[in-house]
Design a protein around this motif. Structure first.
Motif, PDB file in Angstrom:
ATOM      1  N   ASN A   1       0.729  -1.193  -0.021  1.00 45.18           N
ATOM      2  CA  ASN A   1       0.001  -0.085   0.067  1.00 45.18           C
ATOM      3  C   ASN A   1       0.784   1.236  -0.106  1.00 45.18           C
ATOM      4  O   ASN A   1       0.402   2.466  -0.138  1.00 45.18           O
ATOM      5  CB  ASN A   1      -0.949   0.038   1.260  1.00 45.18           C
ATOM      6  CG  ASN A   1      -2.033   0.702   0.794  1.00 45.18           C
ATOM      7  OD1 ASN A   1      -2.343   1.187  -0.216  1.00 45.18           O
ATOM      8  ND2 ASN A   1      -3.286   0.525   1.837  1.00 45.18           N
TER       9      ASN A   1
ATOM     10  N   LEU B  94      -6.360  -2.939  -1.066  1.00 47.22           N
ATOM     11  CA  LEU B  94      -5.298  -3.303   0.081  1.00 47.22           C
ATOM     12  C   LEU B  94      -5.313  -3.229   1.507  1.00 47.22           C
ATOM     13  O   LEU B  94      -4.721  -3.778   2.257  1.00 47.22           O
ATOM     14  CB  LEU B  94      -3.969  -2.418  -0.702  1.00 47.22           C
ATOM     15  CG  LEU B  94      -3.295  -3.169  -1.868  1.00 47.22           C
ATOM     16  CD1 LEU B  94      -2.244  -2.418  -2.392  1.00 47.22           C
ATOM     17  CD2 LEU B  94      -2.942  -4.599  -1.774  1.00 47.22           C
ATOM     18  N   SER B  95      -6.071  -2.186   1.950  1.00 41.50           N
ATOM     19  CA  SER B  95      -6.325  -2.087   3.389  1.00 41.50           C
ATOM     20  C   SER B  95      -7.468  -3.028   3.793  1.00 41.50           C
ATOM     21  O   SER B  95      -7.381  -2.890   5.073  1.00 41.50           O
ATOM     22  CB  SER B  95      -6.790  -0.576   3.713  1.00 41.50           C
ATOM     23  OG  SER B  95      -8.119  -0.533   3.004  1.00 41.50           O
TER      24      SER B  95
ATOM     25  N   ARG C 158      -5.749   1.491  -2.861  1.00 43.44           N
ATOM     26  CA  ARG C 158      -5.423   1.744  -1.340  1.00 43.44           C
ATOM     27  C   ARG C 158      -6.501   1.087  -0.706  1.00 43.44           C
ATOM     28  O   ARG C 158      -6.231   0.230   0.159  1.00 43.44           O
ATOM     29  CB  ARG C 158      -5.266   3.066  -1.332  1.00 43.44           C
ATOM     30  CG  ARG C 158      -3.918   3.692  -0.631  1.00 43.44           C
ATOM     31  CD  ARG C 158      -3.908   5.004  -0.384  1.00 43.44           C
ATOM     32  NE  ARG C 158      -5.175   5.909  -0.336  1.00 43.44           N
ATOM     33  CZ  ARG C 158      -5.469   6.826  -1.467  1.00 43.44           C
ATOM     34  NH1 ARG C 158      -4.440   6.975  -2.335  1.00 43.44           N
ATOM     35  NH2 ARG C 158      -6.123   7.594  -1.348  1.00 43.44           N
TER      36      ARG C 158
END
Length: 179
Positions: A33, A45-46, A42
Motif C-alpha cells: 500500500n 489493499l487495506s 489503496r
C-alpha cells in the motif's frame, strides 16, 4: 452496477469483474500500500486479509492470505469497487506505462510477441498475467502475476503450456522458469 466474481485456479485469488475498464494502460500488480496514489487500490489493499491485487484490462484479481476467508473479504471488495465507479470514474488506471522493448534482440521480441498473442489471453482468463524477464542460454525467465502468482497449478501452466508453446515455435528455447 453489478460486480461479478469468478473463481480462479488459485484458491487464494478471486477475480472481480466490474463490467467497466479497469486498466487502459496494461496490467499492474500491487502488493504494498506504500506510495499508491490510487483510491481504489489503496482501499482494497487495506481490507484485512488482502495480500495483493492485480489489475487487468477489465478485471481485478484479489489475492488473500491463506488463513483468511473469502466470506470476510468478498463483499467489502465489491463495495469498494462499486463506490469507486459510482463516483463517476471511468477506469482505475490510465497511465501510459508501456514496456520498453527497443533493447530486446530478435529472439526476445519473438518470445514477447508469443507471450502477448498466445499465452497472456489464456492466463488473463484465470485472473493473472505473465511478464517476460530475460532469455539466456536457452532459458526464458518469466514472472507470473495476479492469480497465477503462488497458484498451485502454476508449475503445470509453465511446463505444459508456456514452455511447450515457446519450444514449439522457437527451437532456441529449451526451458521456461518463473522468477
Amino acid at each position: 452496477m453489478f460486480v461479478q466474481t469468478e473463481i480462479t485456479p488459485n484458491p487464494n485469488s478471486l477475480k472481480f469483474i466490474p463490467g467497466k475498464v479497469v486498466s487502459s494502460a496494461g496490467s499492474f500488480e500491487v502488493t504494498k500500500n506504500d506510495n499508491v496514489n490510487n483510491e481504489l487500490v489503496r482501499n482494497i489493499l487495506s481490507v484485512n486479509g488482502v495480500e495483493g491485487i492485480f489489475l487487468g484490462k477489465d478485471f481485478i484479481s484479489v489475492n488473500k492470505y491463506d488463513e483468511n476467508s473469502w466470506d470476510d473479504i468478498k463483499h467489502i471488495v465489491i463495495s469498494h469497487i462499486n463506490e469507486f465507479y459510482a463516483s463517476g470514474k471511468e477506469f482505475v488506471i490510465n497511465k501510459d506505462l508501456t514496456e520498453q522493448n527497443e533493447s530486446l534482440d530478435e529472439i526476445e521480441r519473438r518470445i514477447v510477441q508469443l507471450l502477448e498473442d498466445k499465452i497472456r489471453p489464456a492466463i488473463a482468463r484465470d485472473g493473472g498475467d505473465i511478464k517476460f524477464k530475460e532469455f539466456k542460454n536457452g532459458v526464458v525467465k518469466v514472472q507470473l502475476q495476479g492469480s497465477c502468482s503462488g497458484c498451485p497449478s502454476s508449475t503445470m501452466t509453465l511446463k505444459q503450456g508456456v514452455q511447450n508453446l515457446l519450444c514449439h515455435y522457437l527451437p532456441e528455447v529449451k526451458k521456461v522458469e518463473a522468477v
